[in-house]
Structure formats: C-alpha cells, structure tokens
Design an enzyme around this catalytic site. Structure first.
Site: not given
Ligand code: GDP
Ligand code: IMO
Ligand code: MG
Length: 445
Positions: A16-17, A19, A43, A146, A227, A304
């Site tokens: 959730d950085e 990406k 997500g 496998r 992830q 989630t």
């Molecule tokens: P990903 O899984 O690494 O693609 O990240 P997610 O989409 O799960 O979570 C990142 C959240 O931060 C999303 O709701 C984005 O819309 C939001 N986001 C991304 N970059 C920025 C930013 O620079 N500022 C703010 N306020 N929100 C951001």
């Molecule tokens: P994105 O691509 C954040 C976490 C779950 C749990 C652990 C194992 O959006 O960054 P799993 O269902 O994969 O077996 O769960 O990994 N997890 C994530 N946390 N961002 C994700 O993906 C994640 N995908 C899995 O919350 O702790």
């Molecule tokens: Mg995400």
C-alpha cells in the site's frame, strides 16, 4: 537479445505504498506493464482527474490506451475476480480486450483455497496472519506442492473435471478432519469453473514468449510489484507475510524475463509507514498520533477496508529493502500527509538488547525486542498538496527527502503530493531513467 528498457516498481514496506498511482504515472513511458506476483489480495488505487479505479489483478497500465497489460505466471488468478474486474473496466470504457494477456502458466485459485484459509486463520493455536481471505496462501501451497491447477488446464474440460473431483475429495477430507468444515460440491464447482474458463480463454497466451518478443522488438516493460518487501515470503517478517515473492527477484521468476534483462529497480515508500494485518512493525505509533495519520492519510485497506496500522518512516527497513531489491531510486508518496506536523520522528537505527544493529532480525521474537533510535526532523507545517516541482517544496520537506537519500544510499526520483495522477513531481535526473514508450502508441489518456 534484449533491446527494450525494463523497470521494476517494488513496494519497499508492507504494501500500500502507492505503487498503483506510481505505475499509472510512469506507464506513460512504457509499452507493456506486467504483474508478477500475488493475486486479488492486492489493491492498487489510481485516480485520474478525480476518477477512481481500484485494480486488484489487472496491471494499472491497462488505463493507458495502447499499452499491453500482462498477468504473469507468478500470479495466482481467481477467474471470477478476474472477470469481475474485466467487466467493471469494460463498463468504465477502458479498452481491455486485445490489450490484456494472462499467462497460461499462472495458477488458479479455487473455492477450497478460501475454505482452507478461513478455517486455518480461525483455528485455535494457529498463528493468525490477518490475511485478506482470498485463498492466496493455499493456492501457492498447491503450486509448490505440485498439485495446483494452471490456467492452461482450466481451459481443458476433461482435466478440469478430474482435477476438481480429486482436489475436492482431498480438501474436503482435510478441512473436515482439521477444521470440521462443510464439504464443497465438486460437480457444482466444475460447472461454474468450466463456464468462467470460456470467458477467460480469449486472454490466455504464453506471456513469457510475448514479453520477450516485445523486448526484442525494442518495447519497454514495467513490472508492477504487488504487496511489499516486508511481506515477501523469503525476505519479509515471516510468518507474517504473503505467500509469494513480492521483491524484485519475483519479477523475473513471475514473468519469464531473464534477470540479465532488468535495467532498473525503483522502490516505492510512503513518507511514513503503514501495515495492515498482524506482525512486527517496529515504528508503529500506539498513541493518538497514529489515529491522526490514519485519518489524514485515509489509511484503510483498498481491498478489505481494514484500518491500516501507522508508524514513522523506518530507515533500517528501507536500507534492507534497497539491498534485497537492488533499489537505486525511491519514489516517496504521501508527502502531503505530514504537512501539519511540527516535528517528524524518523527511525535511523535499531537497538536490540541495548546494542545497535545494522541487520534486520530473521525471527519475529527479536522484532519484539527492537528499540527504535529516532531522530526528530522539523516539520514544514505548510501545504505541499499538489506541488509538482521539487524546488517548490518547503525547504524542510526537501531536507526530509535529502535525509532519506543520505541514510539509504538511493536517490529520490519522484515525490507524490496527492492521490491524483497530476499530483506528482519528477526530481532531476529521474526522467532519463524511466523508459521511453515506443512512439507509435505513446498516447496518454
Ligand atoms: P498500492 O497498493 O501500493 O497501490 O497502494 P494503495 O492504492 O493500496 O494505497 C495507497 C493510497 O494512497 C491510495 O488510496 C492512493 O490513492 C493514495 N495515495 C497515493 N499517493 C498519495 C499521495 O501522495 N498523497 C495522498 N494523500 N494519497 C496518496
Ligand atoms: P498491495 O499490492 C498490504 C497482507 C495481508 C496480510 C498478509 C497475508 O495492495 O500493496 P494474504 O491474503 O496475502 O495471504 O495476506 O499480507 N497483504 C497486504 N497488505 N497491501 C497488499 O497488497 C497486501 N497483500 C497482502 O493484510 O497481513
Ligand atoms: Mg494496496
């Protein structure tokens, strides 16, 4: 015979950085975007001029017209989740058909994977990971054992029928014996899966061949990590991890593009840190400041809806991430979330039993003993939202980023100051690193 440029975008923390946003911005310069690991546990949020897309399985590159999107062999594919996403994108007017390709070697998630995961997560005495309940772990277990079903086999009715019959017999027995679960109906499952297989069929190709052909033709490829490094099955905070190779190494295994063909690895990190689910988190904030960051940063899972745990940026972790992935550039997201803070603690080192350590512990027990050494950086206390030029950032925000660079040895190439595609800046020197799309379809939406 590689010719095109290749870049891996990898999450440097626990996912959730941001990406998705970054892949969307950078995909302007790439011909192909490929997912290599995970499944619909991911997500990835993209916001384009206020319009929001959350992609789980399909690479974010699909939102750029004319690009190819690839779901590689390293991904575990739930065909129903896949078709739901395809149909939702079609409904939003995104051109999916003819642009999106699924590996014939990707593994298929079946209902018993979810059944076993749910039962195991809730079983007494089991370590509760806090998974996304999508069947990801059990599907990878079957792959490594496998006994998994690959997409190519999903398309073969005879094979599908016997696979489901055998697997259901076995899984029903295990789930009943271990967790007292209700049995699943193999005939019904076959009917449903043979039907959805026909919807998936037009997307299925040998994606390793497709990617290598693209490269040889001079096209550029971006690999979209899912992830994050600390959720990687080998290098993360085991057992509180996901079940795939989320790190940059996973990109080659998960697509069939050779390691020698990789040019650049870019790490995406928040200007702070979050984690969703259980497991160690050294810089986690346990007081109301955590709630402030969660609220400002809207830190609730895209898949989630769970609240994300919040903490300060962890430089030992980022150094580790840079080492494991070969990161030479950072993209720092959510800079704007820190705008109101008078000071920002940054973890610069770990102490275990009072002694400084430069290594990341392997066991979760040692994680509990980590004492973070913090340096307090002055906050800039002014809005950075939507700033698109590095020299327009307040001096203290620039210093914060420079400090991250100095401490990790990788350069900051891009900074994000809001969720929208346009709320992004490139730092000097970075544009030359991120490839140039083949001119014939460089037509950003
Ligand atoms: P990903 O899984 O690494 O693609 O990240 P997610 O989409 O799960 O979570 C990142 C959240 O931060 C999303 O709701 C984005 O819309 C939001 N986001 C991304 N970059 C920025 C930013 O620079 N500022 C703010 N306020 N929100 C951001
Ligand atoms: P994105 O691509 C954040 C976490 C779950 C749990 C652990 C194992 O959006 O960054 P799993 O269902 O994969 O077996 O769960 O990994 N997890 C994530 N946390 N961002 C994700 O993906 C994640 N995908 C899995 O919350 O702790
Ligand atoms: Mg995400």
């Amino acid at each position: 015979m590689k010719k095109g440029n290749t870049t891996i975008i990898v999450g440097a923390q626990w996912g959730d950085e941001g990406k998705g946003k970054i892949v969307d911005v950078l995909s302007e310069n790439y011909d192909v975007v490929a997912r290599y690991a995970g499944g619909h546990n991911a997500g990835h949020t993209v916001i384009i001029k206020g319009k929001k897309f959350v992609l789980q399985l399909i690479p974010c590159g699909v939102l750029r017209e004319g690009r190819k999107s690839v779901i590689g062999n390293g991904v575990v594919l739930d065909p129903f989740a896949f078709m739901k996403e395809v149909n939702s994108l079609r409904g939003m007017g995104v051109k999916v058909d003819g642009h999106l390709f699924v590996s014939n070697r990707a593994q298929v998630i079946l209902p018993y994977h979810r059944m076993i995961e749910l039962a195991a997560e809730n079983a007494p005495g089991r370590v509760k990971i806090g998974t996304t309940s999508r069947g990801i772990g059990p599907a990878y277990e079957d792959k490594m054992g496998r006994r998994g079903l690959r997409v190519v086999d999903l398309l073969n009715k005879d094979l599908l029928r016997s696979h489901i019959a055998n697997a259901c017999r076995e899984k029903n027995m295990i789930a009943h014996a271990l967790f007292n679960s209700e049995p699943l109906d193999a005939d019904k499952m076959f009917e449903e899966y043979s039907e959805v297989a026909e919807q998936v069929r037009p997307f299925v190709v040998d994606t390793a061949a497709l990617l290598n052909k693209s490269l040889n033709a001079g096209e550029s490829i971006m690999f979209e990590g899912a992830q994050g490094t600390m959720l990687d099955i080998d290098h993360g905070t085991y057992p509180f991890v996901t079940s795939s190779s989320a790190t940059s190494g996973g990109a080659v295994i998960g697509t069939g593009v050779a390691p020698t063909a990789i040019d650049t690895v870019i790490g995406v990190t928040k200007a702070y840190c979050t984690r969703v689910g259980g497991g160690p988190f050294p810089t986690e904030i346990h007081d109301e400041m955590g709630d402030i960051l969660r609220k400002r940063g809207n830190e609730f899972g895209a898949v989630t809806g769970r609240p994300r745990r919040c903490g300060w940026v962890d430089l030992p972790l980022l150094r580790y991430s840079a080492m494991i992935n070969g990161i030479s550039w950072w993209v720092v997201t959510k800079m704007d979330i820190l705008d109101e803070l008078a000071e920002i603690p940054v973890c610069v080192a770990y102490k275990i039993n009072g002694k400084k350590t430069s290594e990341i512990p392997a066991d979760s027990g040692s994680y509990d003993k980590i004492e973070c050494v913090y340096e307090k950086m002055p906050g800039w206390m002014t809005s950075t939202e939507g700033i698109t030029e590095f020299d327009q950032l307040p001096a203290k925000a620039q210093s914060y980023l420079k400090f991250m660079e100095k401490e990790t040895g990788a350069k900051v190439g891009m900074v994000s100051t809001g969720p929208d595609r346009d709320q992004t800046m490139f730092v000097e020197g970075f544009k030359a690193v991120v490839g140039q799309a083949d001119k014939k379809h460089a037509s950003p939406k």
